[in-house]
Write a protein that holds these residues in place. Structure first.
Motif, PDB file in Angstrom:
ATOM      1  N   SER A 169       8.996  -7.557   6.868  1.00 25.36           N
ATOM      2  CA  SER A 169       9.995  -8.194   6.031  1.00 25.36           C
ATOM      3  C   SER A 169       9.766  -7.843   4.567  1.00 25.36           C
ATOM      4  O   SER A 169       8.716  -7.344   4.175  1.00 25.36           O
ATOM      5  CB  SER A 169       9.927  -9.714   6.222  1.00 25.36           C
ATOM      6  N   ALA A 170      10.766  -8.134   3.760  1.00 21.94           N
ATOM      7  CA  ALA A 170      10.660  -7.847   2.328  1.00 21.94           C
ATOM      8  C   ALA A 170       9.576  -8.706   1.680  1.00 21.94           C
ATOM      9  O   ALA A 170       8.855  -8.255   0.796  1.00 21.94           O
ATOM     10  CB  ALA A 170      12.001  -8.097   1.650  1.00 21.94           C
ATOM     11  N   TRP A 188       1.971  -7.509   0.163  1.00 19.69           N
ATOM     12  CA  TRP A 188       1.012  -6.402   0.224  1.00 19.69           C
ATOM     13  C   TRP A 188       0.913  -5.703  -1.125  1.00 19.69           C
ATOM     14  O   TRP A 188      -0.182  -5.380  -1.583  1.00 19.69           O
ATOM     15  CB  TRP A 188       1.400  -5.395   1.300  1.00 19.69           C
ATOM     16  N   LYS A 189       2.053  -5.461  -1.760  1.00 19.40           N
ATOM     17  CA  LYS A 189       2.041  -4.807  -3.073  1.00 19.40           C
ATOM     18  C   LYS A 189       1.323  -5.667  -4.110  1.00 19.40           C
ATOM     19  O   LYS A 189       0.566  -5.153  -4.941  1.00 19.40           O
ATOM     20  CB  LYS A 189       3.462  -4.507  -3.520  1.00 19.40           C
ATOM     21  N   ALA A 190       1.546  -6.973  -4.067  1.00 24.19           N
ATOM     22  CA  ALA A 190       0.877  -7.875  -5.002  1.00 24.19           C
ATOM     23  C   ALA A 190      -0.626  -7.894  -4.745  1.00 24.19           C
ATOM     24  O   ALA A 190      -1.428  -7.901  -5.689  1.00 24.19           O
ATOM     25  CB  ALA A 190       1.450  -9.286  -4.886  1.00 24.19           C
ATOM     26  N   LEU A 191      -1.027  -7.865  -3.479  1.00 19.99           N
ATOM     27  CA  LEU A 191      -2.451  -7.860  -3.150  1.00 19.99           C
ATOM     28  C   LEU A 191      -3.121  -6.578  -3.622  1.00 19.99           C
ATOM     29  O   LEU A 191      -4.200  -6.615  -4.220  1.00 19.99           O
ATOM     30  CB  LEU A 191      -2.650  -8.041  -1.646  1.00 19.99           C
ATOM     31  N   TYR A 192      -2.495  -5.444  -3.383  1.00 18.81           N
ATOM     32  CA  TYR A 192      -3.068  -4.171  -3.838  1.00 18.81           C
ATOM     33  C   TYR A 192      -3.116  -4.099  -5.367  1.00 18.81           C
ATOM     34  O   TYR A 192      -4.075  -3.574  -5.931  1.00 18.81           O
ATOM     35  CB  TYR A 192      -2.288  -2.987  -3.281  1.00 18.81           C
ATOM     36  N   THR A 193      -2.106  -4.612  -6.028  1.00 21.99           N
ATOM     37  CA  THR A 193      -2.104  -4.622  -7.492  1.00 21.99           C
ATOM     38  C   THR A 193      -3.222  -5.513  -8.027  1.00 21.99           C
ATOM     39  O   THR A 193      -3.925  -5.147  -8.977  1.00 21.99           O
ATOM     40  CB  THR A 193      -0.744  -5.099  -8.024  1.00 21.99           C
ATOM     41  N   THR A 194      -3.406  -6.667  -7.416  1.00 20.16           N
ATOM     42  CA  THR A 194      -4.477  -7.570  -7.838  1.00 20.16           C
ATOM     43  C   THR A 194      -5.849  -6.944  -7.622  1.00 20.16           C
ATOM     44  O   THR A 194      -6.723  -7.026  -8.493  1.00 20.16           O
ATOM     45  CB  THR A 194      -4.380  -8.896  -7.057  1.00 20.16           C
ATOM     46  N   LEU A 195      -6.046  -6.303  -6.473  1.00 22.42           N
ATOM     47  CA  LEU A 195      -7.325  -5.640  -6.215  1.00 22.42           C
ATOM     48  C   LEU A 195      -7.565  -4.488  -7.184  1.00 22.42           C
ATOM     49  O   LEU A 195      -8.691  -4.291  -7.661  1.00 22.42           O
ATOM     50  CB  LEU A 195      -7.374  -5.127  -4.779  1.00 22.42           C
ATOM     51  N   GLY A 196      -6.526  -3.741  -7.497  1.00 22.86           N
ATOM     52  CA  GLY A 196      -6.658  -2.658  -8.465  1.00 22.86           C
ATOM     53  C   GLY A 196      -7.008  -3.178  -9.845  1.00 22.86           C
ATOM     54  O   GLY A 196      -7.868  -2.620 -10.538  1.00 22.86           O
ATOM     55  N   TRP A 245       1.516 -16.834  -1.645  1.00 27.08           N
ATOM     56  CA  TRP A 245       2.864 -17.072  -1.150  1.00 27.08           C
ATOM     57  C   TRP A 245       3.189 -16.148   0.030  1.00 27.08           C
ATOM     58  O   TRP A 245       3.830 -16.561   0.985  1.00 27.08           O
ATOM     59  CB  TRP A 245       3.854 -16.853  -2.292  1.00 27.08           C
ATOM     60  N   GLY A 246       2.714 -14.912  -0.037  1.00 25.59           N
ATOM     61  CA  GLY A 246       3.030 -13.961   1.010  1.00 25.59           C
ATOM     62  C   GLY A 246       2.059 -13.927   2.159  1.00 25.59           C
ATOM     63  O   GLY A 246       2.334 -13.327   3.195  1.00 25.59           O
ATOM     64  N   ALA A 247       0.912 -14.573   2.031  1.00 34.17           N
ATOM     65  CA  ALA A 247      -0.108 -14.523   3.092  1.00 34.17           C
ATOM     66  C   ALA A 247       0.377 -15.081   4.427  1.00 34.17           C
ATOM     67  O   ALA A 247       0.124 -14.463   5.457  1.00 34.17           O
ATOM     68  CB  ALA A 247      -1.371 -15.245   2.635  1.00 34.17           C
TER      69      ALA A 247
END
Length: 102
Positions: A2-3, A9-17, A59-61
Motif C-alpha cells: 500500500s501507499a 519504508w521510505k521514512a524508516l530508511y531516511t531516518t536510518l540514513g 504511524w506506518g509500522a
C-alpha cells in the motif's frame, strides 16, 4: 504494498540514513577531533526533521508488520526500526545532553 506502507519504508530508511550521518559526525568530533560544532547543527536539525520522521515510522509500522503479517518483510522492518531506536537511545540522547546541557 500500500501507499502507506511504502511511505513508512521510505521514512524508516531516511531516518536510518540521517542517524548514520549523525553517528559519523559524533565520531568525527569525539575521536578525530574535527569540527565539533557540526554535532550541535546535526542535533538541532534532527529535532526538527528526525522527530516527524520517527512519528511517520511509528504511524506506518502497523501496516507493514502487524496488520498484514508478512514474515520476511515484517522481520526486516522490526529489525531496522529497533536498530534506529537503539542508535537514538544509546548514542544521540547522551550526545544531545552533552552538547546542549554539558
Amino acid at each position: 504494498m500500500s501507499a502507506r506502507e511504502s511511505f513508512a519504508w521510505k521514512a524508516l530508511y531516511t531516518t536510518l540514513g540521517m542517524n548514520s550521518v549523525g553517528l559519523l559526525t559524533i565520531v568525527g568530533c569525539n575521536v578525530l577531533h574535527w569540527y565539533c560544532l557540526g554535532v550541535a547543527y546535526y542535533l538541532s536539525g534532527a529535532l526538527f526533521l528526525g522527530v516527524p520522521l520517527f512519528i511517520l515510522t511509528l504511524w506506518g509500522a502497523p501496516v507493514g508488520t502487524f496488520t498484514h503479517p508478512r514474515p520476511p518483510r515484517a522481520q526486516r522492518y522490526r529489525r531496522l526500526f529497533f536498530l534506529n531506536l537503539t542508535l537514538v537511545a544509546l548514542v544521540f540522547l547522551p550526545a544531545g545532553i552533552a552538547v546542549f546541557f554539558g
